[in-house]
Structure formats: C-alpha cells, structure tokens
Design an enzyme around this catalytic site. Structure first.
Site, short mmCIF file in Angstrom:
data_model
loop_
_atom_site.label_atom_id
_atom_site.label_comp_id
_atom_site.label_asym_id
_atom_site.label_seq_id
_atom_site.Cartn_x
_atom_site.Cartn_y
_atom_site.Cartn_z
N ASP A 1 -2.11 5.84 -3.44
CA ASP A 1 -1.27 5.59 -2.99
C ASP A 1 -0.24 4.63 -3.88
OD1 ASP A 1 -3.75 4.17 -2.67
OD2 ASP A 1 -3.51 3.25 -0.50
N SER B 1 0.94 -1.11 -0.52
CA SER B 1 -0.15 0.10 -0.30
C SER B 1 0.87 1.13 -0.43
CB SER B 1 -0.84 0.45 0.98
OG SER B 1 -1.76 1.07 1.12
N ASP C 1 -1.41 1.55 -3.67
CA ASP C 1 -2.23 0.09 -4.63
C ASP C 1 -3.31 0.87 -4.80
OD1 ASP C 1 -2.87 0.57 -1.63
OD2 ASP C 1 -4.04 -1.70 -1.82
N ASP D 1 -6.28 2.24 -3.27
CA ASP D 1 -7.93 2.21 -2.97
C ASP D 1 -7.16 3.46 -1.72
OD1 ASP D 1 -5.51 1.57 -0.88
OD2 ASP D 1 -6.12 -0.15 0.45
#
Length: 546
Positions: free
Chosen positions: A337, A190, A339, A341
């Site tokens: 960010d 993340s 990834d 999400d």
C-alpha cells in the site's frame, strides 16, 4: 457509516443504477434496495464482488469508521479516534490537507514534539538536552508541505530533525528504534487516495504513539495548555545556536534496506517476482532489495507523480498485480500500500493470497523452526474461521483482537506472541519489527517458498475459507442487547452447535444504533440459520426499532 450508506455513495458516484448493480451481482433489485436501506447485508461473495467493482477494500466496506465521500473514495473518519482523542485515531492524525489537516496543525505537532522530548513532562531532566526526531514521508503531493511544516516546528523548539525523505512507515519505525531517536514521524495516509494525508508518530521503541501522549499533542494544537499543565512561557522558541538543525539522513533509509537484505538467507536468482508499489513509498526500496537478492523483478505502480498513489494499484487494487503475474508467468507477486506496511500476495496462478493465508504460512514456518512463542498466532475478529481451523489442524492456537493492527501488536507485546496480523495484509513479525512491514513480509514468504521448494498456491492450500454472512439489526440500545442474558444464552447455544466449524458473532456498530450479526459456517444455509436465531432473540427481547 453503514455498509448500505457506503453502497449508495459508491453506486451513485459511479453512475450505476440499482438495476445495473443487481444485474452485475446476479441478484434482484429488491436485494440491492434492502442492502442500501440496511435491512440486510450482502453475502461475503457479493461483498467481495462489490469490493472489486468499485475498487474498495473489503476492510473498508466493513469498518464503521470508514466514510465514502462524494467521489466514491473510502477514507477514515477521524471523529472516531481511539481512546476519545480528537485527531489521533488508530493510525495517526488523518485528514484532507488544507481542510481537516492543515500546515498550521502540522507545525504545532512539530513545535510540541520538539519541546516535549526535552521536558520534565516526558521525564527528561538533563538541562540543555537536544532531542533527535526522524521524519519520513510517502509520495503524496501534500507530504512535502506537511514534512516541512513539521520540521520547522521541531527546529523552532530547539530539537534536531533528520529527514529520511520518501520512505516507508516500517523504515521510520526501524530507524527510530535502532538509531535511538526520541521519536519518529511518518507522513502518510496509507491506502487512502492522494488527496488525503496523515501524521503517524512513532515512539522511541518503534511503536505507535500511546493515546495519552497523543492527547497532549492535541491539547497543544487546540491551545489548551491548561490540560498539559504548562503556560506559553514553558514552550519558548529556540534562539541563535539553540535552533534545531535539519539534516538529510538518506543513510538511515539505506541502512534499513541493508537490514531487509540481511534477513534473507537464500538467493532468489532464478525467481521471477512481480512488485506493485502502489506509486507509493516502496517504489524506490522494494525493487532494490529484491534485485540485490538476485530476483528478476517486474514492476508496476512505480511511477509516482504525487497524485496517483493507490490509484488502481497496490494492495487495495490487487487485480493489476494478478494481471501482471498471469501475463508474465511469474513465480509470485507482492502488492504494497502507500506506506508499505501492508502486503497482499498473488500466487503463481494469479490467485490472491490475503493476510489470513499469509499468517497461516508464516506461523506454520515459525512453528516448524520451533520459534513460534507460545505456539500462538494473533489475528483480528475479521479473520475467517477457516484460518482458525487450519491453524488448529497444525497445532497452532489463534488469539483474536479487535480490528486494527495496533490492537494486534498490543496483544503480541503484552503476551509475548511472535506473529500477528490482519486480513488486509498488516503482518507483524515481532522478532524483526514492531509494526507491519510489507517488504519484510514478502521476503519471509519468499524464504518459505525457497525452504519448502513450493509455490504459494501449495503453501496456502490448507486454508479453506468459510462462507460468511452478516445482518445489521437496528436496535433501541446496543449495550442492552449485548448484556441481555437470554440473547447471550442463544449465542452460547449457537456457538456450541457450530463447534470448530465456524462461528457466530454479535458486534456493536461504532457509529450507528445497530448490532451486527455475523455468521461463518461450512454452508450458507447454516449461516442463515444462526443469523435468524439471533435476530429472533433480539426481536423477542423488544429491542428492534420499528
């Protein structure tokens, strides 16, 4: 790790003295010393300044399970895993590759998943059933190593692997659910730095894996087969034609992109939009989506090299996007960010529109369209009271959960709510997704700009964030403090006085013998007043450590 301990690590890593830090923050050196000794907690504006100075998110400064390492980077402490799990926390199995997260462990994760979804333990009673598992990854150098290890384990157990390659967490969630995979795996850490990584497992419904199943995976990793109720003979290697196939599945990622485009109902032809992809998973997706919708896009954080994900860019380093929006005179900017999400927005004036303000805008949008189920928006206890007040003024109920998008989603799912999220930019729109989706959030904000013919500055203007202060109180027993009727009575009195104009909160630290007192009020003086009342009540009860 306490805020004081984090501040020491950040300051020493940056070779900044207490005097220099005090001068930069316009406080006394004694104030900095008290912060570092956990005798006091910085005011919210000072926390924000520290966040900007050392390039760490406010969420990471406040959360107990975030550790600051010697190089000054913030990382999740996997020892605080949810539900008592050893490796899997609220956001998967996190660690530093080849140290606390090894290819051998990744291979074992694959071995177990490849067997589990064809086993009676999962509920499969079809002889010869071959599970299908889809895998995605972000741009970290170690993601490739872990991806191949997991894929090898899955295939060795006789299941088929479908490789999305570099893609976002929400795309893995979407494809797992819509293409009827048995589960999905996303390799990412993340918003953490490149040298961290993680394994997120997603169930067939596109949701994060439950704690019970995660504990079975952990038992297999550690060789505790008795806990699972099997022997090694129950988990054999596949042979000959039963070995699983490994298939490129770019089509799945393209289908996800098509889905995002289909969600929009407007053309963005005359919009100038900045995109900061954090040198992460969204770099090859976000631009394609917004270009297809007609926007003129301006990119930063779109040159991943394996070691620069989240490095001075993305939703945790929003100043880079602010500069781009101001210099290019853009209509809006969106930062994701590693990834993707999360999404944090920047309005046309270069000002940050954080998760709280995004929730306000989108909840209000759903209400106006008469599709805000139960007229409720879900946030965490870290969301500012100013958001709750703004929501109430437009007739929207605010329900709060513990910190973590997982808890937000569980509350939404259990109660039929349609929108929820965190200040950090995890926004869940349950009609469209089962997880936070940064690109989807950006599209929905742009749709609202189009519908209202307004910029984000005007759309978010009704949210006036309250001053916030906190204090850590070291105590002999956190549970005893929370259970003390006299302290609870004082808390009730404070809340009654504050009414709708703020809040005061008592929280146990997850890792320290500390009770946190947090106050949000219309003025800093009121914050100080209520913190002092509760501190005195704790001291009077005899709970304070000398």
């Amino acid at each position: 790790m306490t805020i004081g301990e984090k501040l020491i690590h950040l300051r020493t890593s940056a070779h900044v003295s207490q005097e220099q830090l005090a001068q930069n923050l316009d406080v006394s050196r004694q104030s900095v010393s008290k912060w570092e000794m956990d005798q006091a907690v910085p005011q919210i504006e000072k926390l924000l300044a520290i966040s900007d100075m050392f390039c760490i998110s406010l969420d990471d400064l406040l959360r107990d399970d975030i550790v600051i390492h010697r190089n000054g980077e913030a990382r999740q402490d996997i020892s605080g895993a949810t539900g008592g799990n050893k490796y899997f926390g609220t956001d998967g199995f996190r660690g530093e590759p080849n140290k606390s997260l090894t290819p051998d462990q990744a291979y074992k994760v694959g071995r177990f998943l490849g067997w589990y979804y064809a086993s009676p333990l999962y509920g499969c009673h079809t002889h010869g059933y071959r599970p299908r598992i889809v895998i995605g990854k972000d741009t970290r150098r170690s993601s490739y190593m872990l991806e191949y290890a997991i894929a090898a384990g899955i295939a060795a157990s006789g299941s088929d692997v479908y490789m999305l390659h570099v893609t976002t967490t929400p795309s893995v969630s979407y494809i797992t659910r819509t293409d009827e995979f048995d589960c999905g795996v996303m390799i990412t850490a993340s918003h953490n730095p490149f040298y961290d990584n993680g394994i997120k497992i997603i169930n067939q419904y596109g949701e994060k894996l439950d704690d019970t199943t995660a504990s079975l995976v952990e038992a297999y990793i550690d060789g505790d087969l008795k806990k699972i109720g099997i022997t090694q003979d129950d988990l054999p290697f596949a042979h000959r034609e039963k070995i699983g196939c490994i298939v490129d599945y770019y089509a799945g990622r393209n289908r996800y992109m098509g889905y995002l485009i289909s969600v929009a109902s407007h053309s963005y032809k005359d919009l100038r939009i900045g995109l900061d992809c954090a040198n992460g998973a969204s770099w090859s997706i976000a631009k394609s989506v917004f270009d297809a919708l007609g926007a003129k896009t301006y990119m930063i954080g779109n040159e991943p090299n394996g070691t620069n994900v989240n490095d001075g860019c993305g939703s945790t380093h929003i100043e880079a996007l602010q500069t781009l929006v101001r210099e290019k005179h853009l209509d809006v900017g969106y930062a994701f960010d590693g990834d993707a999400d999360r999404c944090i927005a920047v309005n046309e004036n270069g000002e940050v529109v954080d998760g709280d303000k995004i929730i306000y805008i989108l909840a209000n949008r759903l209400k106006d369209k008469a599709i805000l189920d139960k007229n409720t928006a879900v946030t965490t206890i870290l969301s500012n009271s100013g958001l709750k007040k703004a929501l109430k003024e437009v007739g929207i109920v605010n329900v709060q959960t513990d910190v973590g998008d997982r808890y937000v989603y569980e509350c939404m799912e259990n109660n039929g709510y349609r929108i929820g999220g965190e200040q950090s930019g995890h926004i869940i729109l349950r009609k469209y997704a089962t997880t936070g989706d940064g690109i989807l959030t950006a599209i929905m904000l742009t749709e609202e700009m189009r519908d209202r013919k307004k910029g984000l500055s005007e759309l978010s203007a009704p949210v006036h964030l309250f001053p916030q202060k906190m204090r850590n109180v070291r105590v002999t027993s956190k549970d005893a403090v929370i259970a003390d009727s006299a302290i609870q009575s004082k808390l009730t009195e404070c809340l009654a006085e504050i009414g709708e104009n703020g809040r005061v909160l008592l929280r146990r630290s997850g890792t320290e013998p500390v009770v946190r007192i947090m106050a949000e009020c219309e003025t800093e003086e009121l914050c100080d007043k209520y913190i002092e009342i509760l501190s005195s009540a704790i001291k009077k009860g005899g709970y304070c450590c000398e």
